[in-house]
Every structure is written in C-alpha cells, then in structure tokens.
Design a protein around this motif. Structure first.
Motif, PDB file in Angstrom:
ATOM      1  N   LYS A  13       0.575  -1.534  -0.368  1.00  0.00           N
ATOM      2  CA  LYS A  13      -0.233  -0.109   0.131  1.00  0.00           C
ATOM      3  C   LYS A  13       0.951   1.558  -0.349  1.00  0.00           C
ATOM      4  O   LYS A  13       2.041   0.887   0.742  1.00  0.00           O
ATOM      5  N   ARG A  47      -2.168  -3.418  -2.963  1.00  0.00           N
ATOM      6  CA  ARG A  47      -2.164  -4.174  -4.150  1.00  0.00           C
ATOM      7  C   ARG A  47      -1.359  -5.780  -3.319  1.00  0.00           C
ATOM      8  O   ARG A  47      -0.445  -5.908  -2.990  1.00  0.00           O
ATOM      9  N   SER A  74       0.865  -8.965  -4.688  1.00  0.00           N
ATOM     10  CA  SER A  74       2.402  -8.474  -5.563  1.00  0.00           C
ATOM     11  C   SER A  74       3.099 -10.014  -4.521  1.00  0.00           C
ATOM     12  O   SER A  74       2.531 -10.924  -3.854  1.00  0.00           O
ATOM     13  N   LYS A 122      -3.093   0.166  -5.335  1.00  0.00           N
ATOM     14  CA  LYS A 122      -4.403   0.317  -6.421  1.00  0.00           C
ATOM     15  C   LYS A 122      -5.365   0.890  -6.699  1.00  0.00           C
ATOM     16  O   LYS A 122      -6.158   1.398  -5.154  1.00  0.00           O
ATOM     17  N   GLN A 123      -6.159   1.805  -7.061  1.00  0.00           N
ATOM     18  CA  GLN A 123      -7.760   2.301  -7.189  1.00  0.00           C
ATOM     19  C   GLN A 123      -8.272   1.690  -8.480  1.00  0.00           C
ATOM     20  O   GLN A 123      -7.910   2.151  -9.333  1.00  0.00           O
ATOM     21  N   ASP A 174      -9.559   0.667 -11.342  1.00  0.00           N
ATOM     22  CA  ASP A 174      -9.170  -0.707 -12.723  1.00  0.00           C
ATOM     23  C   ASP A 174      -7.480   0.537 -12.684  1.00  0.00           C
ATOM     24  O   ASP A 174      -7.085  -0.612 -14.002  1.00  0.00           O
ATOM     25  N   LYS A 222      -3.960  -0.139 -11.626  1.00  0.00           N
ATOM     26  CA  LYS A 222      -3.008  -0.379 -11.074  1.00  0.00           C
ATOM     27  C   LYS A 222      -1.912   0.315 -10.643  1.00  0.00           C
ATOM     28  O   LYS A 222      -0.510   0.787 -12.438  1.00  0.00           O
ATOM     29  N   LYS A 259       1.689  -0.153  -9.788  1.00  0.00           N
ATOM     30  CA  LYS A 259       3.179  -0.749 -10.060  1.00  0.00           C
ATOM     31  C   LYS A 259       4.451  -0.528  -9.330  1.00  0.00           C
ATOM     32  O   LYS A 259       5.193   0.800 -10.687  1.00  0.00           O
ATOM     33  N   SER A 306      -0.989   0.418 -15.021  1.00  0.00           N
ATOM     34  CA  SER A 306      -2.107  -0.131 -15.566  1.00  0.00           C
ATOM     35  C   SER A 306      -3.031   0.178 -15.349  1.00  0.00           C
ATOM     36  O   SER A 306      -4.027   0.193 -14.281  1.00  0.00           O
ATOM     37  N   TYR A 307      -3.996   0.514 -16.453  1.00  0.00           N
ATOM     38  CA  TYR A 307      -5.736   0.419 -16.202  1.00  0.00           C
ATOM     39  C   TYR A 307      -6.439  -0.459 -16.844  1.00  0.00           C
ATOM     40  O   TYR A 307      -5.675  -1.579 -18.197  1.00  0.00           O
TER      41      TYR A 307
END
Length: 191
Positions: free
Chosen positions: A34, A46, A48, A77-78, A80, A82, A84, A119-120
C-alpha cells in the motif's frame, strides 16, 4: 540514513568474514503493498510477490545476521488502475531466537526502483503508462517481523516494511510525501 545503512553494511561484511556456519538459501512469497501518506486515502492494497536470495550468519547461539536481496513488486491500486513499483530490495535483518526455531527480526532496508508504471484494466480498453521520473530511484525503510526455521532448512516468515523515505520524485515530492507500506508473508529454504 545513508551513514546508518553503510555502518550496518560494514558490520554485516565483518560478520560474514568471521562466521563459520553461514547458510545460504532462497525465499519467496506474497506482498500486500500500500502507498501511505498525502492524498492516499483512496489507494487500496495491491497483492503481489517477492522472491530472492538470503543468507543467515550466526553471531551467537541466539543472534544471527540475515542479509537478503529480493525482487519485490509493490505499489497500490484504485478501482481499475494499478500502480506497479518494482524494487530490488536489500534488507539487513538482525534475528533474535526467542525459542528453538522461532525468531524476532528487525533491520533497515534499501530499495532500488527498477520499474514504475500504471496499468488500466477497464471494460473498454487496457493500457500501460511508464512513469519514468515520477518516483524516487531509492527507497529506505525499516522491517519488523517473525520467523520460524525448521531443522530441515525450511523456514517461514512474516514481516512489515515501513517506508521511511518519500517515494515521489521531482515536482511531486515538493507538494506530497508518500511512502511504501508492505506486509510480506513468505517461505524459503536454506541449502
């Protein structure tokens, strides 16, 4: 912070040169990462992974030094989106065995950013965006955790990485202060 890290690294190097029963191994596991700090209320955890190499250097019957080199995928993440943030992390852990196999662990960590992207994953399209220059290339933190080592060489551990440095870089770092917070649960094996 850098002086502290270099002092711990020098102690670790000395410990390796003096130790007789050094064990080497590999470890991996899950990250629950987070972003904490300014303007992060809507950022969720997130899930991972982390994977890497580890060594344990006994200093006495109850104390050990455990340096590690880990590839760690972090971020948040929020909806859709992310974020990274992938690091090569170097934790330098002090271990205190409170009972047979059971240890308390604590120590500093330095991380080197190797990838930063958003990423979406939406219904209409998917996209990746490189954020080069938005995030600091170095991250400092402190780790706290528990571990259990079996006689076979198998070990389990859980720890929290509390980020101390602002992960934002450039103009963003003037207005906002954000840091990593990562719970890790993993397993490994000493050869």
């Amino acid at each position: 912070m850098k002086k502290y890290f270099l002092a711990v690294l020098a102690i670790g190097t000395f410990a390796i040169s003096q130790a007789q029963d050094v064990q080497f191994g590999a470890k991996g596991g899950f990250n629950f990462a987070k972003i904490n700090g300014d303007e992060t209320d809507n950022i969720d955890t997130r899930t991972s992974f982390h994977v890497g190499a580890v060594a344990e250097i006994p200093l006495s019957e109850q104390f050990s030094f455990q340096p590690e080199v880990l590839y760690s995928s972090q971020g948040g993440k929020q909806d859709d989106l992310k974020l990274k943030l992938d690091y090569i992390n170097v934790p330098l852990m002090a271990k205190y065995y409170v009972a047979d196999g059971l240890s308390l662990e604590a120590g500093p960590q330095i991380g080197f950013l190797v990838n930063d992207e958003v990423s979406y994953d939406g219904d209409e399209f998917d996209a990746d965006l490189d954020l080069d220059g938005s995030y600091s290339s170095v991250d400092f933190g402190l780790n706290f955790g528990l571990g259990y080592k079996f006689d076979s060489g198998l070990f389990l551990n859980g720890r929290y990485n509390w980020g101390l440095s602002n992960i934002l870089d450039g103009d963003l770092s003037d207005d906002y202060d954000q840091n990593n917070g990562v719970f890790q649960v993993g397993a490994g094996f000493f050869f």
